[in-house]
Design an enzyme around this catalytic site. Structure first.
Site: not given
Length: 223
Positions: A76, A79, A144-145, A163, A180
């Site tokens: 995804r 980080d 979210i990623g 998410f 993140c």
């Protein structure tokens, strides 16, 4: 009207659901399945996205594993983030062809789904530029990623990953990373904001309802 099927999976190991996501992406691409929304929790896991920076893991992988935390490198965006019990993870596996394949708009739609769900609990969620996710003031409540997979049979993107909404999450685990990659701001949970345990089923119901509203699709149960 398009449909999406909702799967409530409970507590599931991370790698198991990653494999499920890939399988659903393939099925949707081949026209063998409707859009899917997987709702679940994970055991303690740190995931490292494509934008991962080593300095945001504060300890070694061996240290984390000794604490019972799995560390997984995934595909995804973003980080490092944390998943664990008490956190609602949502994996929308959606074909975006009919929505113009707007990747930026899709991220804003996911934020809107969570913002509307939080409103039901009298929590005022919002956005915080330039970051992706949902915030309450200066603290982050949902990460979210996502990944946008190019369809081979169907034209357009098919999404996976998604998410992570902190419901009753033990926030101490976030102290073991730089969540993140954001050092300036902290994280929060629905439990911390409301001062009580929050019913996960009720949160899932609100997520499904707001997904219907934002995407204009109808939710169904898996066949």
């Amino acid at each position: 009207m398009s449909m999406f099927q909702v799967q409530r999976l409970g507590l599931v190991p991370y790698m198991e659901t990653w494999d499920k996501q890939k399988e659903w992406v393939r099925k949707i691409d081949q026209g063998q399945a409707e859009n899917q929304l997987l709702l679940l929790e994970h055991p303690h896991t740190f995931t490292l996205g494509r934008g991962f920076h080593q300095e945001n893991l504060l300890f070694s992988k061996e240290y984390y594993e000794a604490q019972g935390i799995q560390v997984v490198e995934i595909d995804r965006g973003g980080d490092v983030t944390y998943h664990g019990p008490g956190q609602l993870v949502g994996y929308p596996i959606f074909h975006l062809g009919e929505r113009g394949n707007d990747s930026h708009g899709y991220l804003r739609d996911l934020e809107e789904v969570i913002i509307r769900a939080l409103k039901h609990f009298d929590i005022q969620g919002g956005r915080k530029a330039p970051y992706t996710g949902v915030w309450v003031g200066d603290v982050k409540i949902a990460a979210i990623g996502v990944k946008f997979n190019r369809g081979r049979q169907k034209r357009g993107y098919i999404t996976n990953h998604g998410f992570a909404l902190n419901v009753n999450t033990d926030l101490r685990y976030f102290n073991l990373i730089v969540p993140c990659g954001i050092q300036e701001y902290g994280v929060t949970s629905m439990k911390e904001l409301l001062g009580r345990e929050v019913d996960m089923e009720e949160v899932m119901e609100q997520i499904v309802k707001s997904t219907e509203e934002v995407f204009g699709w109808k939710a169904g149960q898996p066949v």
